[in-house]
Design an enzyme around this catalytic site. Structure first.
Site, PDB file in Angstrom:
ATOM      1  N   CYS A 333       0.798  -1.221   0.000  1.00  0.00           N
ATOM      2  CA  CYS A 333       0.000   0.000   0.000  1.00  0.00           C
ATOM      3  C   CYS A 333       0.837   1.279   0.000  1.00  0.00           C
ATOM      4  CB  CYS A 333      -0.980  -0.007   1.164  1.00  0.00           C
ATOM      5  SG  CYS A 333      -0.272  -0.442   2.754  1.00  0.00           S
ATOM      6  N   ARG A 362       7.029 -11.601   5.229  1.00  0.00           N
ATOM      7  CA  ARG A 362       6.537 -11.423   6.590  1.00  0.00           C
ATOM      8  C   ARG A 362       7.229 -12.425   7.506  1.00  0.00           C
ATOM      9  NH1 ARG A 362      -0.001 -10.469   5.515  1.00  0.00           N
ATOM     10  NH2 ARG A 362       0.302  -8.704   4.073  1.00  0.00           N
ATOM     11  N   GLN A 380       1.159 -11.255  -3.419  1.00  0.00           N
ATOM     12  CA  GLN A 380      -0.224 -10.822  -3.246  1.00  0.00           C
ATOM     13  C   GLN A 380      -0.760 -10.273  -4.564  1.00  0.00           C
ATOM     14  OE1 GLN A 380       0.069  -7.980   0.077  1.00  0.00           O
ATOM     15  NE2 GLN A 380      -1.448  -9.229   1.128  1.00  0.00           N
ATOM     16  N   ASP A 382      -2.439  -7.769  -5.116  1.00  0.00           N
ATOM     17  CA  ASP A 382      -2.781  -6.619  -4.296  1.00  0.00           C
ATOM     18  C   ASP A 382      -3.256  -5.457  -5.169  1.00  0.00           C
ATOM     19  OD1 ASP A 382      -3.073  -5.547  -1.840  1.00  0.00           O
ATOM     20  OD2 ASP A 382      -0.951  -5.287  -1.411  1.00  0.00           O
ATOM     21  N   HIS A 384      -5.051  -1.271  -4.739  1.00  0.00           N
ATOM     22  CA  HIS A 384      -5.534  -0.191  -3.891  1.00  0.00           C
ATOM     23  C   HIS A 384      -6.344   0.759  -4.753  1.00  0.00           C
ATOM     24  CE1 HIS A 384      -2.208  -1.905  -1.594  1.00  0.00           C
ATOM     25  NE2 HIS A 384      -2.934  -1.564  -0.551  1.00  0.00           N
ATOM     26  N   LYS A 463     -12.582  -4.566   7.713  1.00  0.00           N
ATOM     27  CA  LYS A 463     -12.429  -5.312   6.469  1.00  0.00           C
ATOM     28  C   LYS A 463     -13.508  -6.380   6.348  1.00  0.00           C
ATOM     29  CE  LYS A 463      -9.100  -8.501   8.576  1.00  0.00           C
ATOM     30  NZ  LYS A 463      -7.853  -9.271   8.411  1.00  0.00           N
ATOM     31  N   HIS A 509      -8.179  -1.149   0.283  1.00  0.00           N
ATOM     32  CA  HIS A 509      -7.159  -2.181   0.109  1.00  0.00           C
ATOM     33  C   HIS A 509      -7.904  -3.455  -0.263  1.00  0.00           C
ATOM     34  CE1 HIS A 509      -4.244   0.078   2.877  1.00  0.00           C
ATOM     35  NE2 HIS A 509      -5.406   0.626   3.166  1.00  0.00           N
TER      36      HIS A 509
END
Length: 643
Positions: A333, A362, A380, A382, A384, A463, A509
């Site tokens: 992000c 992670r 991911q 991912d 945004h 979320k 997100h």
């Protein structure tokens, strides 16, 4: 005393137990299935007297969610009793119910063996046969401390001291007693459907600094039929274990020499994930997303601004370059916000939807690593979405629709869960309330049922977590949609509104698959490695009967490749039956057998993985058969794809 029992108002005697009250409102057949009672939100033992303040009493049946939890917790006590009978020097710690079962942690001088588990099961069944009563008594803290000190149960003393309560409840059946809030089933005879499964290591209270204990896992159900069904599913799950199939199908491996928790993708596995990523990327573009890419490391100051350093740093890796601290990104992000801030946006340019297949790292503890399902390095899908507040509802609903489309393609059922503000969080109450309401309204407008998971949101916003259910009925958490009013504020994101002034956007997100690695692990188990034709790394394999057909087989190979089919040829000097069995083990959708007859006719003999064999086909028809099969799932969902 008048009370509503199972929906009917009736008179019960003062001091009557829950069991006596429920017996008045239920048939004998119904009452046999009751394991506890519920007064309002409180679960009670059947032996508990109905209090004057209880106006409504409901039965808790053994096959209900609460009933199964009570059965499983009671079975944990049953197991602890058996362990203490067989191995008196073992010390007991905690034994909760968990999903589909229970466990109990023991401090014992030697490892428990499979033979020990068999012996423990026999002892548990003795207690079931004895049908011992679960009795509860309340004692003071001093009495509880003395009771467990006399038994030499040091771990119970530590729990008593840490809880710091004035009174404690102790449950006893036979000669075994345990510190427990309850409730429990009335008698051990109820617990007639259980199985001990395995032993694992576990640190006391989950702290690596503490002593390692032995955790015995088991499963327990309301009746033997349900147990048998679950054990069958467990056996099926073992066959589908993605770690075993990953080796069998030569998809991926884990190399300890390179570090734990990081997958190495072999040629076929890398191809499978490339097919998946390629499809998802093309769909993102169709849905109005733009591709971006950020760096792997960012200055620590940025992670401090975002709140990750304060709230998430135990999950991050840090390094230093030119005396400057950097954090390896655990998510994408921050880079996406920096990309947004490259220029001042107009309200007409919103929403901005940035998509990245971003590799993140992670710091997961070694004890929780599990194949592709829990890794330290993963990708991911991912994105945004930075939008105006008036666009937020449509954007959330667009993400949910994309989730439904993808999961539907793979025949995975979805359920929604709303996770609210955690104790450790950033942002104002007003921002959290607005974000939570936005997610709720989106799901309600789509008529989607959802559960609420209190306090499990991200530290920067609430979320929606999407859980998918595979062909064995197992649930996996995959997709997530998070609404964030806080990070746009911290990173000073803005746009020029219709009024000519600066306004603050909101950020969504979202990840559809979640982790590519985890999603592939789920799909491997869901399909037992037999991927749909469009998704299979090898869609067809040409099998020759003798070397005499090799030249024709090479021509067929090139023809199919030219048509976009992922194909390979097995030209080894082996028996055809052996080649066919290998292809079946490797779960290849189509086998194209070539013998002298096929060469003469310019055709192939088609065999399918599922046993539906079309037989002799012209090359043109064989190609079309494979291509049509590959496209079939997309026609059903209104999507299309070619790789």
């Amino acid at each position: 005393m008048r009370i509503h029992v199972s929906g009917e108002e009736m008179e019960i005697a003062d001091g009557a137990s829950c069991a006596e009250a429920l017996q008045q409102g239920l048939s004998k057949k119904q009452f046999k299935k009751v394991v506890a009672a519920r007064c309002g939100e409180t679960l009670l033992d059947l032996s508990t007297p109905v209090s004057p303040g209880c106006t409504t009493l409901e039965p808790v049946f053994g096959d209900s969610e609460d009933g199964l939890e009570i059965i499983r917790h009671s079975t944990a006590h049953l197991m602890a009793e058996a362990v203490k009978h067989l191995y008196p020097s073992a010390k007991v710690t905690i034994g909760p119910a968990v999903e589909n079962g229970f466990y109990y942690d023991f401090d014992f001088e030697r490892p428990f063996t499979p033979e020990d588990l068999e012996a423990i099961e026999v002892e548990m069944n003795r207690s079931v046969g004895a049908n011992r009563e679960f009795s509860r008594r309340e004692v003071s803290a001093d009495e509880a401390r003395k009771f467990f000190a006399d038994l030499g149960e040091d771990y119970k003393l530590e729990l008593i001291d840490d809880l710091g309560e004035e009174t404690y409840s102790i449950y006893q059946h036979g000669d075994f007693a345990d510190l427990c809030r309850g409730p429990h089933v009335p008698r051990t005879g109820v617990l007639n459907a259980f199985k001990l499964l395995k032993v694992a290591g576990a640190y006391w209270r989950g702290d690596e600094k503490n002593k390692q204990l032995q955790r015995i896992y088991g499963t327990a159900w309301a009746d033997p039929k349900a147990l048998k069904k679950h054990l069958h599913q467990l056996e099926e799950a073992k066959k589908r274990d993605h770690r075993k199939l990953g080796t069998l199908l030569d998809l991926f491996s884990f190399q300890e020499a390179g570090g734990a928790g990081m997958a190495y993708w072999h040629p076929k596995g890398a191809l499978v994930r490339t097919i998946l990523e390629d499809f998802v990327t093309k769909e993102q573009l169709k849905r109005g997303y733009e591709l971006v890419r950020g760096p792997q490391i960012l200055k620590r100051e940025l992670w401090e601004t975002s709140g990750h350093y304060e709230n998430y740093r135990e999950n991050m890796y840090f390094t230093e370059i030119d005396e400057q601290a950097y954090g390896v990104k655990p998510m994408n992000c921050l880079a996406h916000m920096l990309i947004y801030n490259r220029k001042l946006m107009s309200y007409r340019e919103l929403p901005q939807r940035y998509f990245e297949l971003g590799v993140v790292h992670r710091h997961e503890k070694s004890g929780v690593l599990h194949g592709l399902m829990r890794v330290r390095c993963f990708t991911q899908d991912d994105a945004h979405i930075i939008c105006r507040p008036d666009q937020l509802q449509d954007e959330i609903k667009g993400v949910i629709k994309w989730v439904q489309d993808l999961m539907g393609l793979f025949d995975l059922e979805c359920s929604m869960e709303l996770s609210t503000r955690p104790e450790k969080s950033i942002g104002s109450d007003e921002a959290w309330e607005l974000a939570t309401t936005s997610l709720e309204e989106a799901m309600k407008s789509l008529d989607l049922p959802y559960d609420v998971n209190e306090g499990d949101g991200a530290f920067y916003g609430p979320k929606i977590d999407v859980k998918v259910r595979d062909c064995l009925g197992r649930e996996w958490q995959c997709s997530t949609v998070q609404v964030d009013f806080t990070l746009p504020e911290r990173f000073d994101l803005s746009y020029i509104g219709e009024d000519g002034n600066r306004h603050r956007p909101v950020m969504v997100h979202r990840a559809i698959m979640g982790s590519v690695e985890r999603f592939l692990g789920i799909l491997i188990e869901h399909y037992a490695g037999a991927f749909p034709t469009w998704f299979a790394p090898v869609q067809a394999r040409i099998l020759t009967v003798t070397d005499a057909q090799n030249e024709f087989a090479r021509q067929v190979l090139q023809l199919l490749r030219d048509k976009g089919i992922r194909v390979e040829a097995d030209l080894r000097n082996e028996k055809l039956g052996y080649k066919v069995r290998e292809a079946q083990v490797e779960k290849i959708p189509y086998m194209l057998v070539v013998g002298d007859k096929e060469v003469e006719a310019g055709s192939v003999n088609v065999r399918s993985r599922d046993g539906d064999d079309p037989g002799m086909q012209s090359l043109e028809d064989a190609v079309q058969l494979i291509l049509d099969d590959a496209q079939a799932p997309f026609k059903r969902g209104g999507m299309s794809y070619s790789f």
